[in-house]
Design a protein around this motif. Structure first.
Motif, PDB file in Angstrom:
ATOM      1  N   ASP A 111       0.773  -1.409  -0.035  1.00 54.26           N
ATOM      2  CA  ASP A 111      -0.118   0.207  -0.058  1.00 54.26           C
ATOM      3  C   ASP A 111       0.936   1.151   0.034  1.00 54.26           C
ATOM      4  O   ASP A 111       0.312   2.309  -0.465  1.00 54.26           O
ATOM      5  CB  ASP A 111      -0.800   0.034   1.004  1.00 54.26           C
ATOM      6  CG  ASP A 111      -2.066  -0.890   0.944  1.00 54.26           C
ATOM      7  OD1 ASP A 111      -2.408  -1.388  -0.157  1.00 54.26           O
ATOM      8  OD2 ASP A 111      -2.505  -1.428   2.020  1.00 54.26           O
ATOM      9  N   ASP A 112       2.044   1.141   0.354  1.00 55.98           N
ATOM     10  CA  ASP A 112       2.770   2.253   0.474  1.00 55.98           C
ATOM     11  C   ASP A 112       3.168   2.726  -0.926  1.00 55.98           C
ATOM     12  O   ASP A 112       4.059   2.213  -1.733  1.00 55.98           O
ATOM     13  CB  ASP A 112       4.160   2.084   1.246  1.00 55.98           C
ATOM     14  CG  ASP A 112       5.078   3.328   1.478  1.00 55.98           C
ATOM     15  OD1 ASP A 112       4.822   4.323   0.989  1.00 55.98           O
ATOM     16  OD2 ASP A 112       6.125   2.913   2.168  1.00 55.98           O
ATOM     17  N   PRO A 113       2.861   4.098  -1.290  1.00 56.18           N
ATOM     18  CA  PRO A 113       3.062   4.660  -2.432  1.00 56.18           C
ATOM     19  C   PRO A 113       4.562   4.917  -2.952  1.00 56.18           C
ATOM     20  O   PRO A 113       4.973   4.990  -4.290  1.00 56.18           O
ATOM     21  CB  PRO A 113       2.365   5.863  -2.632  1.00 56.18           C
ATOM     22  CG  PRO A 113       1.994   6.236  -1.458  1.00 56.18           C
ATOM     23  CD  PRO A 113       2.062   4.990  -0.418  1.00 56.18           C
ATOM     24  N   ASP A 114       5.303   4.850  -1.964  1.00 58.32           N
ATOM     25  CA  ASP A 114       6.675   5.162  -2.094  1.00 58.32           C
ATOM     26  C   ASP A 114       7.517   3.970  -2.244  1.00 58.32           C
ATOM     27  O   ASP A 114       8.825   3.840  -2.390  1.00 58.32           O
ATOM     28  CB  ASP A 114       7.271   5.979  -1.101  1.00 58.32           C
ATOM     29  CG  ASP A 114       6.768   7.306  -0.938  1.00 58.32           C
ATOM     30  OD1 ASP A 114       6.497   8.164  -2.220  1.00 58.32           O
ATOM     31  OD2 ASP A 114       6.546   8.054   0.221  1.00 58.32           O
ATOM     32  N   GLU A 115       6.947   2.832  -2.100  1.00 54.61           N
ATOM     33  CA  GLU A 115       7.717   1.467  -2.174  1.00 54.61           C
ATOM     34  C   GLU A 115       8.221   1.206  -3.347  1.00 54.61           C
ATOM     35  O   GLU A 115       7.315   1.291  -4.507  1.00 54.61           O
ATOM     36  CB  GLU A 115       6.706   0.312  -1.765  1.00 54.61           C
ATOM     37  CG  GLU A 115       7.103  -0.914  -1.785  1.00 54.61           C
ATOM     38  CD  GLU A 115       8.081  -1.190  -0.524  1.00 54.61           C
ATOM     39  OE1 GLU A 115       9.221  -2.282  -0.470  1.00 54.61           O
ATOM     40  OE2 GLU A 115       7.937  -0.564   0.662  1.00 54.61           O
ATOM     41  N   ARG A 116       9.465   1.147  -3.752  1.00 55.96           N
ATOM     42  CA  ARG A 116       9.993   0.729  -4.930  1.00 55.96           C
ATOM     43  C   ARG A 116      10.025  -0.664  -5.363  1.00 55.96           C
ATOM     44  O   ARG A 116       9.476  -1.516  -4.704  1.00 55.96           O
ATOM     45  CB  ARG A 116      11.390   1.074  -4.972  1.00 55.96           C
ATOM     46  CG  ARG A 116      11.662   2.530  -4.807  1.00 55.96           C
ATOM     47  CD  ARG A 116      13.245   2.914  -5.013  1.00 55.96           C
ATOM     48  NE  ARG A 116      13.468   2.748  -6.361  1.00 55.96           N
ATOM     49  CZ  ARG A 116      13.480   3.745  -7.223  1.00 55.96           C
ATOM     50  NH1 ARG A 116      12.791   4.887  -6.824  1.00 55.96           N
ATOM     51  NH2 ARG A 116      13.788   3.544  -8.385  1.00 55.96           N
ATOM     52  N   THR A 117       9.614  -0.796  -6.738  1.00 59.42           N
ATOM     53  CA  THR A 117       9.481  -2.037  -7.355  1.00 59.42           C
ATOM     54  C   THR A 117      10.840  -3.025  -7.169  1.00 59.42           C
ATOM     55  O   THR A 117      11.820  -2.287  -7.440  1.00 59.42           O
ATOM     56  CB  THR A 117       8.995  -2.109  -8.561  1.00 59.42           C
ATOM     57  OG1 THR A 117       7.501  -1.494  -8.601  1.00 59.42           O
ATOM     58  CG2 THR A 117       8.724  -3.481  -9.358  1.00 59.42           C
ATOM     59  N   TRP A 118      10.667  -4.117  -6.728  1.00 60.41           N
ATOM     60  CA  TRP A 118      12.061  -4.759  -6.739  1.00 60.41           C
ATOM     61  C   TRP A 118      11.692  -6.373  -6.487  1.00 60.41           C
ATOM     62  O   TRP A 118      10.631  -6.820  -6.346  1.00 60.41           O
ATOM     63  CB  TRP A 118      13.005  -4.495  -5.444  1.00 60.41           C
ATOM     64  CG  TRP A 118      12.509  -4.677  -4.064  1.00 60.41           C
ATOM     65  CD1 TRP A 118      11.338  -3.733  -3.524  1.00 60.41           C
ATOM     66  CD2 TRP A 118      12.393  -5.736  -3.058  1.00 60.41           C
ATOM     67  NE1 TRP A 118      11.002  -4.196  -2.519  1.00 60.41           N
ATOM     68  CE2 TRP A 118      11.504  -5.245  -2.304  1.00 60.41           C
ATOM     69  CE3 TRP A 118      13.111  -6.953  -3.193  1.00 60.41           C
ATOM     70  CZ2 TRP A 118      11.407  -6.315  -0.932  1.00 60.41           C
ATOM     71  CZ3 TRP A 118      12.875  -7.661  -2.132  1.00 60.41           C
ATOM     72  CH2 TRP A 118      11.991  -7.709  -1.010  1.00 60.41           C
ATOM     73  N   ALA A 119      12.793  -7.090  -6.926  1.00 58.95           N
ATOM     74  CA  ALA A 119      12.616  -8.519  -7.134  1.00 58.95           C
ATOM     75  C   ALA A 119      13.644  -9.182  -6.187  1.00 58.95           C
ATOM     76  O   ALA A 119      14.655  -8.785  -6.073  1.00 58.95           O
ATOM     77  CB  ALA A 119      12.896  -8.998  -8.375  1.00 58.95           C
TER      78      ALA A 119
END
Length: 256
Positions: A37-45
């Protein structure tokens, strides 16, 4: 490909990405997707023995770049399963080899990690661009580079920027510009008069100690399937050139 979206989240961007991805590629391990839900969370694998994990914010997943962000991370997973040199080389090891015995500013050390990520991204985007995503990627790079150069970039219309960080430093912005040019030139995506060249040169003007053409060539000319030794050397060389201003021959890097 076994892709599982965990929790309540829109599945469309993930299923759309998977459908396009599977026209050319596949993964041996399942992909577990966590939407945060955190909009600042970066996409990562992340990669484990039994699965890959894709972490992405709800805002990013439902944005105009949602499918492309997912495809980019799936491409990183392919490179990891291939044991591609770019994805099994320890960044910490390469930075230690490059900078051992040198005094490096904390900000420049952080930038070196971003440069290492750019090199991984080159190889991931070799895959994503083979799926025909050129127009949107060029628009993304142009928009983000313009924001990075601006004095007050403001919120991005493109989540999970690869070119803009808070209080963007002119030196890493110039290197980011070199990465953007390298990527579009590597795949022949733009004409010589495209606006992104003007933006890149503006970024270089703000960072006279960074040689735009040299960093562009380092990114653009990365070989498709380097040995582990060759890739380590490439990462060590670009790290040294950025952090302490020396080229791979041990001399001072040329000024722009």
């Amino acid at each position: 490909m076994d892709l599982r979206v965990l929790g309540s989240a829109p599945t469309d961007p993930f299923l759309s990405a998977a459908d396009l991805f599977e026209t050319e590629y596949d993964l041996d391990k399942p992909v577990h997707v966590t939407v945060r839900d955190d909009p600042d969370e970066r996409t990562w694998a992340a990669h484990y023995d039994d699965r890959h994990e894709l972490n992405i914010s709800r805002q990013a997943a439902t944005s105009a770049m949602g499918r492309e962000l997912v495809l980019h991370e799936l491409a990183h997973m392919v490179r990891y399963e291939e044991q591609h040199a770019s994805h099994i080389q320890s960044t910490e090891e390469a930075l230690y080899l490059a900078l051992s015995g040198k005094s490096v500013e904390r900000r420049k050390l952080a930038h070196c990690y971003q440069i290492a990520n750019h090199m991984k991204d080159i190889y991931a985007d070799d895959i994503t661009l083979s799926l025909g995503l050129a127009e949107k990627l060029v628009h993304f790079l142009e928009s983000e580079l313009a924001r990075a150069i601006a004095a007050n970039p403001g919120p991005s219309p493109w989540p999970n920027s690869r070119l803009v960080t808070a209080n963007a430093d002119p030196e890493i912005t110039a290197v980011n510009a070199a990465f953007a040019l390298a990527l579009v030139e590597r795949h022949g995506l733009i004409d010589p008069d495209h606006r992104i060249y003007d933006l890149a040169h503006a970024a270089a003007d703000d960072a006279p100690d960074v040689e735009l053409s040299a960093f562009k060539e380092r990114f653009r000319s990365l070989s498709d399937d380097p040995t582990e030794s060759d890739y380590r050397k490439a990462l060590v060389d670009v790290t040294r050139e950025y952090a302490i201003g020396t080229n791979d021959r041990g001399g001072p890097a040329a000024a722009d």
